[in-house]
Design a protein around this motif. Sequence first.
Motif, PDB file in Angstrom:
ATOM      1  N   ALA A  15       0.841  -1.203   0.000  1.00 33.94           N
ATOM      2  CA  ALA A  15       0.000   0.000   0.000  1.00 33.94           C
ATOM      3  C   ALA A  15       0.877   1.253   0.000  1.00 33.94           C
ATOM      4  O   ALA A  15       0.606   2.223  -0.721  1.00 33.94           O
ATOM      5  N   ILE A  16       1.956   1.203   0.786  1.00 31.47           N
ATOM      6  CA  ILE A  16       2.878   2.350   0.862  1.00 31.47           C
ATOM      7  C   ILE A  16       3.598   2.541  -0.478  1.00 31.47           C
ATOM      8  O   ILE A  16       3.752   3.661  -0.967  1.00 31.47           O
ATOM      9  N   LEU A  17       4.010   1.432  -1.075  1.00 30.45           N
ATOM     10  CA  LEU A  17       4.689   1.457  -2.375  1.00 30.45           C
ATOM     11  C   LEU A  17       3.825   2.146  -3.435  1.00 30.45           C
ATOM     12  O   LEU A  17       4.332   2.783  -4.346  1.00 30.45           O
ATOM     13  N   ASN A  18       2.499   2.012  -3.291  1.00 34.93           N
ATOM     14  CA  ASN A  18       1.578   2.536  -4.303  1.00 34.93           C
ATOM     15  C   ASN A  18       0.897   3.852  -3.920  1.00 34.93           C
ATOM     16  O   ASN A  18      -0.135   4.204  -4.477  1.00 34.93           O
ATOM     17  N   LEU A  19       1.499   4.563  -2.954  1.00 31.01           N
ATOM     18  CA  LEU A  19       0.934   5.867  -2.589  1.00 31.01           C
ATOM     19  C   LEU A  19       1.282   6.909  -3.647  1.00 31.01           C
ATOM     20  O   LEU A  19       2.409   6.933  -4.137  1.00 31.01           O
ATOM     21  N   PRO A  20       0.329   7.776  -3.975  1.00 40.24           N
ATOM     22  CA  PRO A  20       0.673   8.847  -4.916  1.00 40.24           C
ATOM     23  C   PRO A  20       1.605   9.866  -4.250  1.00 40.24           C
ATOM     24  O   PRO A  20       1.676   9.931  -3.016  1.00 40.24           O
ATOM     25  N   GLU A  21       2.300  10.628  -5.055  1.00 38.64           N
ATOM     26  CA  GLU A  21       3.208  11.674  -4.581  1.00 38.64           C
ATOM     27  C   GLU A  21       2.499  12.562  -3.551  1.00 38.64           C
ATOM     28  O   GLU A  21       1.372  12.987  -3.762  1.00 38.64           O
ATOM     29  N   GLY A  22       3.183  12.810  -2.434  1.00 39.06           N
ATOM     30  CA  GLY A  22       2.619  13.734  -1.448  1.00 39.06           C
ATOM     31  C   GLY A  22       1.599  13.118  -0.495  1.00 39.06           C
ATOM     32  O   GLY A  22       1.081  13.801   0.379  1.00 39.06           O
ATOM     33  N   GLN A  23       1.286  11.850  -0.672  1.00 37.71           N
ATOM     34  CA  GLN A  23       0.329  11.191   0.223  1.00 37.71           C
ATOM     35  C   GLN A  23       1.058  10.110   1.011  1.00 37.71           C
ATOM     36  O   GLN A  23       1.767   9.304   0.437  1.00 37.71           O
ATOM     37  N   GLU A  24       0.892  10.109   2.327  1.00 35.90           N
ATOM     38  CA  GLU A  24       1.651   9.165   3.159  1.00 35.90           C
ATOM     39  C   GLU A  24       0.778   8.118   3.832  1.00 35.90           C
ATOM     40  O   GLU A  24       1.290   7.222   4.503  1.00 35.90           O
ATOM     41  N   GLN A  25      -0.546   8.259   3.690  1.00 37.72           N
ATOM     42  CA  GLN A  25      -1.415   7.392   4.490  1.00 37.72           C
ATOM     43  C   GLN A  25      -2.325   6.489   3.670  1.00 37.72           C
ATOM     44  O   GLN A  25      -2.562   6.728   2.491  1.00 37.72           O
ATOM     45  N   MET A  26      -2.820   5.464   4.343  1.00 41.06           N
ATOM     46  CA  MET A  26      -3.745   4.521   3.715  1.00 41.06           C
ATOM     47  C   MET A  26      -5.030   4.443   4.535  1.00 41.06           C
ATOM     48  O   MET A  26      -5.083   4.883   5.692  1.00 41.06           O
ATOM     49  N   MET A  33       0.972  -8.025  -8.210  1.00 43.96           N
ATOM     50  CA  MET A  33       1.913  -8.097  -7.093  1.00 43.96           C
ATOM     51  C   MET A  33       3.321  -8.478  -7.557  1.00 43.96           C
ATOM     52  O   MET A  33       4.308  -7.973  -7.032  1.00 43.96           O
ATOM     53  N   VAL A  34       3.413  -9.359  -8.553  1.00 44.57           N
ATOM     54  CA  VAL A  34       4.723  -9.752  -9.089  1.00 44.57           C
ATOM     55  C   VAL A  34       5.400  -8.518  -9.707  1.00 44.57           C
ATOM     56  O   VAL A  34       6.603  -8.291  -9.516  1.00 44.57           O
ATOM     57  N   GLN A  35       4.612  -7.696 -10.407  1.00 45.66           N
ATOM     58  CA  GLN A  35       5.157  -6.449 -10.961  1.00 45.66           C
ATOM     59  C   GLN A  35       5.612  -5.523  -9.830  1.00 45.66           C
ATOM     60  O   GLN A  35       6.663  -4.892  -9.902  1.00 45.66           O
ATOM     61  N   ASP A  36       4.786  -5.457  -8.779  1.00 44.29           N
ATOM     62  CA  ASP A  36       5.136  -4.603  -7.641  1.00 44.29           C
ATOM     63  C   ASP A  36       6.384  -5.100  -6.908  1.00 44.29           C
ATOM     64  O   ASP A  36       7.141  -4.304  -6.353  1.00 44.29           O
ATOM     65  N   ASP A  37       6.595  -6.421  -6.900  1.00 44.89           N
ATOM     66  CA  ASP A  37       7.814  -6.963  -6.284  1.00 44.89           C
ATOM     67  C   ASP A  37       9.059  -6.436  -6.990  1.00 44.89           C
ATOM     68  O   ASP A  37      10.077  -6.146  -6.359  1.00 44.89           O
ATOM     69  N   ILE A  38       8.965  -6.329  -8.306  1.00 38.29           N
ATOM     70  CA  ILE A  38      10.102  -5.811  -9.088  1.00 38.29           C
ATOM     71  C   ILE A  38      10.320  -4.332  -8.748  1.00 38.29           C
ATOM     72  O   ILE A  38      11.438  -3.886  -8.526  1.00 38.29           O
ATOM     73  N   LYS A  39       9.195  -3.601  -8.684  1.00 36.04           N
ATOM     74  CA  LYS A  39       9.240  -2.176  -8.337  1.00 36.04           C
ATOM     75  C   LYS A  39       9.861  -1.988  -6.950  1.00 36.04           C
ATOM     76  O   LYS A  39      10.695  -1.111  -6.732  1.00 36.04           O
TER      77      LYS A  39
END
Length: 295
Positions: free
Chosen positions: A133-144, A254-260
């Motif tokens: 969830a943190i990996l996919n936060l937009p710029e300037g946003q820190e929370q979920m 998720m596999v793509q996100d693992d690479i990221k």
Amino acid sequence: MFSRWSHSHHNQENDSLQHESKVKELRAALRPLSDRGLKYCTDACLRRYLEARNWNVDKSKKMLEETLKWRSTYKPEEIRWHEIAVEGETGKVYRANFHDRDGRTVLILRPGKQNTTSLDNQLRHLVYMIENAILNLPEGQEQMVWLIDFTGWSLSTSVPIKSARDTINVLQNHYPERLAMAVLYNPPRIFEAFWKIVKYFLDAKTFQKVKFVYPKNKESVELMRSYFDEENLPTDFGGKAILEYNHEEFSKQMVQDDIKCATLWGFDNKLQSTGTDQSGLEITPEPICLAPAAS
């Protein structure tokens, strides 16, 4: 009116200057950091730890050093989807394909869809999803935001109290100021017994972020509307969208996100297998602490 605005504006400036000096103070107080420690301890990160401890530098330092110790042994950034994919088969925890009105990542939790028995692996899966969830936060946003759907939940499917406490401790101690709100959607009456015990594990800041939402309650409905556009909020949470969890599609994501994630932390994604690199030299990956298999 103007003088009052400029006065409050002046106060805000003072606050932010004080906060910046606290960030510098905390950074100076930390022990020398490893490469990953340095990567983790951004100014924004230090601010979150200070915020969680009411800007007390000593308390924040203690909290942050505990996290660094935890991260160095638990290695949350090294958990890979294939290690915990079985936990995701029923869609009991996954990242939604929509955000709230402020662009926060949304995690959907459906405890009634529990499908495994290893508490260690369940926690590992949740930690993976928080990191994701943190990996996919937009710029300037820190929370979920967490949306918890109680359909199918019963005391027999609920996690043991100790496990609930461990989960809360990981979230509070190692992901401070990452949770904007946790929505408990339409929990059954029996949940109150569980909640009466569990709420004592929450610190005051986290406690205020937990919202009980009931579809027939006007205030509840308004709270959901203030956070979400009902067009993309699933019907399960009082919106208009149809919620479908496709494990195969989600796994590909998720596999793509693992690479990221590997790129972000600066290590090779092929952590799991010892292999040879292009030059033909044997490379040994860092050891990974795997949770014991379900007995």
